[in-house]
Design an enzyme around this catalytic site. Structure first.
Site, mmCIF file in Angstrom:
data_model
loop_
_atom_site.group_PDB
_atom_site.id
_atom_site.type_symbol
_atom_site.label_atom_id
_atom_site.label_comp_id
_atom_site.label_asym_id
_atom_site.label_seq_id
_atom_site.Cartn_x
_atom_site.Cartn_y
_atom_site.Cartn_z
ATOM 1 N N ARG A 1 -2.208 -14.646 4.146
ATOM 2 C CA ARG A 1 -2.877 -13.955 5.259
ATOM 3 C C ARG A 1 -2.104 -14.197 6.562
ATOM 4 N NH1 ARG A 1 -7.185 -10.270 4.180
ATOM 5 N NH2 ARG A 1 -7.526 -10.520 6.416
ATOM 6 N N GLU B 1 -9.512 -9.843 -7.865
ATOM 7 C CA GLU B 1 -8.591 -8.736 -7.597
ATOM 8 C C GLU B 1 -7.383 -8.776 -8.541
ATOM 9 O OE1 GLU B 1 -9.873 -8.601 -2.876
ATOM 10 O OE2 GLU B 1 -7.838 -9.221 -3.407
ATOM 11 N N LYS C 1 0.821 -1.206 0.000
ATOM 12 C CA LYS C 1 0.000 0.000 0.000
ATOM 13 C C LYS C 1 0.864 1.270 0.000
ATOM 14 C CE LYS C 1 -3.894 -2.381 2.260
ATOM 15 N NZ LYS C 1 -4.854 -2.320 3.410
ATOM 16 N N PHE D 1 -15.056 3.859 7.890
ATOM 17 C CA PHE D 1 -13.694 4.186 7.467
ATOM 18 C C PHE D 1 -13.536 4.239 5.950
ATOM 19 C CE2 PHE D 1 -13.875 -0.443 8.199
ATOM 20 C CZ PHE D 1 -13.447 -0.935 6.972
ATOM 21 N N TYR E 1 -12.712 -1.753 -3.174
ATOM 22 C CA TYR E 1 -13.142 -1.909 -1.775
ATOM 23 C C TYR E 1 -14.656 -1.740 -1.625
ATOM 24 C CZ TYR E 1 -8.336 -2.056 0.019
ATOM 25 O OH TYR E 1 -7.043 -2.432 0.320
ATOM 26 N N ASN F 1 -2.048 -0.035 6.996
ATOM 27 C CA ASN F 1 -1.510 -1.326 7.436
ATOM 28 C C ASN F 1 -0.640 -2.041 6.414
ATOM 29 O OD1 ASN F 1 -3.541 -2.088 5.775
ATOM 30 N ND2 ASN F 1 -4.734 -3.186 7.320
ATOM 31 N N THR G 1 -5.359 -7.523 10.604
ATOM 32 C CA THR G 1 -5.635 -6.202 10.014
ATOM 33 C C THR G 1 -5.064 -5.077 10.869
ATOM 34 O OG1 THR G 1 -7.701 -7.130 9.150
ATOM 35 C CG2 THR G 1 -7.489 -4.730 9.127
ATOM 36 N N HIS H 1 -2.042 -5.490 1.448
ATOM 37 C CA HIS H 1 -3.326 -6.159 1.227
ATOM 38 C C HIS H 1 -3.065 -7.622 0.919
ATOM 39 C CE1 HIS H 1 -7.327 -7.033 -0.388
ATOM 40 N NE2 HIS H 1 -6.709 -7.664 -1.369
ATOM 41 N N ARG I 1 2.654 -6.999 8.756
ATOM 42 C CA ARG I 1 1.964 -5.863 9.386
ATOM 43 C C ARG I 1 2.571 -5.517 10.742
ATOM 44 N NH1 ARG I 1 -4.110 -7.454 7.299
ATOM 45 N NH2 ARG I 1 -4.202 -5.983 5.544
HETATM 46 N N1 UDP Z 1 -9.591 -0.638 7.601
HETATM 47 C C1 UDP Z 1 -9.658 0.523 8.348
HETATM 48 N N2 UDP Z 1 -10.315 0.490 9.552
HETATM 49 C C2 UDP Z 1 -10.900 -0.647 10.034
HETATM 50 C C3 UDP Z 1 -10.827 -1.826 9.263
HETATM 51 C C4 UDP Z 1 -10.171 -1.783 8.047
HETATM 52 O O1 UDP Z 1 -9.155 1.559 7.941
HETATM 53 O O2 UDP Z 1 -11.478 -0.621 11.138
HETATM 54 C C5 UDP Z 1 -8.898 -0.623 6.289
HETATM 55 C C6 UDP Z 1 -7.528 -1.307 6.353
HETATM 56 O O3 UDP Z 1 -6.634 -0.623 5.463
HETATM 57 C C7 UDP Z 1 -7.860 -2.701 5.853
HETATM 58 C C8 UDP Z 1 -8.902 -2.390 4.771
HETATM 59 O O4 UDP Z 1 -9.673 -1.331 5.322
HETATM 60 O O5 UDP Z 1 -6.728 -3.372 5.366
HETATM 61 C C9 UDP Z 1 -9.797 -3.540 4.416
HETATM 62 O O6 UDP Z 1 -10.399 -4.037 5.603
HETATM 63 P P1 UDP Z 1 -10.529 -5.605 5.849
HETATM 64 O O7 UDP Z 1 -11.435 -5.789 7.010
HETATM 65 O O8 UDP Z 1 -10.882 -6.293 4.578
HETATM 66 O O9 UDP Z 1 -9.056 -6.002 6.327
HETATM 67 P P2 UDP Z 1 -7.921 -6.877 5.604
HETATM 68 O O10 UDP Z 1 -8.604 -7.931 4.791
HETATM 69 O O11 UDP Z 1 -7.115 -5.903 4.769
HETATM 70 O O12 UDP Z 1 -7.110 -7.445 6.723
HETATM 71 MG MG MG Z 2 -10.106 -7.799 3.418
#
Ligand code: UDP
Ligand code: MG
Length: 139
Positions: free
Chosen positions: A87, A128, A11, A59, A51, A114, A93, A117, A104
């Site tokens: 993952r 994707e 990112k 958010f 997204y 974070n 996350t 992705h 992370r």
């Molecule tokens: N995100 C955020 N606040 C939150 C949760 C997610 O800003 O409370 C952002 C963060 O950059 C995250 C992205 O939204 O990576 C997508 O969220 P997701 O729950 O899909 O998390 P990921 O799959 O990336 O772990």
């Molecule tokens: Mg996700």
């Protein structure tokens, strides 16, 4: 896309902080083969589509702003059990909850910024990957 592939983005914060090399080293040292890769910048429309599942979340605006503010490294990665293993490699996350040694934990500043992705399913990995790459860009 085959089911042993996943999709990632380093990112904008990772690119800004000069972490591209270190993160790619960790990814390849963990057994992932790079199938496709490029430096690119998402438009607002791109990020809103990518997204879209989060578009009702509080958010969402910040997420789109963050993901479009500079270039990202987009890549498709191949490994047995790629989605789940990647993952695990990136960690939770929220970096505060991420396991020691995960990308992370090492490189993310916050739950919003974070660092990386990782696709959450084989189906989304295919969607994707195709969002960012044409067939001729996958090797
Ligand atoms: N995100 C955020 N606040 C939150 C949760 C997610 O800003 O409370 C952002 C963060 O950059 C995250 C992205 O939204 O990576 C997508 O969220 P997701 O729950 O899909 O998390 P990921 O799959 O990336 O772990
Ligand atoms: Mg996700």
């Amino acid at each position: 896309m085959r089911t042993d592939r996943t999709f990632t983005m380093l990112k904008p914060d990772s690119v800004e902080k000069g972490h591209i090399g270190a993160i790619l080293e960790k990814i390849t040292a963990s057994g992932f083969r790079i199938v496709a890769m490029k430096l690119t910048q998402m438009t607002k429309a791109d990020a809103e589509e990518f997204y879209a599942i989060h578009n009702e979340r509080p958010f969402f605006g910040e997420l789109v702003e963050y993901m479009t503010r500079g270039p990202i490294v987009a890549a498709i990665l191949e490994k047995e059990n790629a989605v789940e293993d990647f993952r695990t490699l990136i960690g939770a996350t929220n970096p505060a909850d991420a396991a020691e040694g995960t990308i992370r934990k090492l490189y993310a500043a916050s739950i919003g910024e974070n660092a990386v992705h990782g696709s959450d399913s084989d189906e989304n990995a295919a969607i994707e990957g195709a969002f960012h790459f044409s067939g001729r860009e996958m090797f």
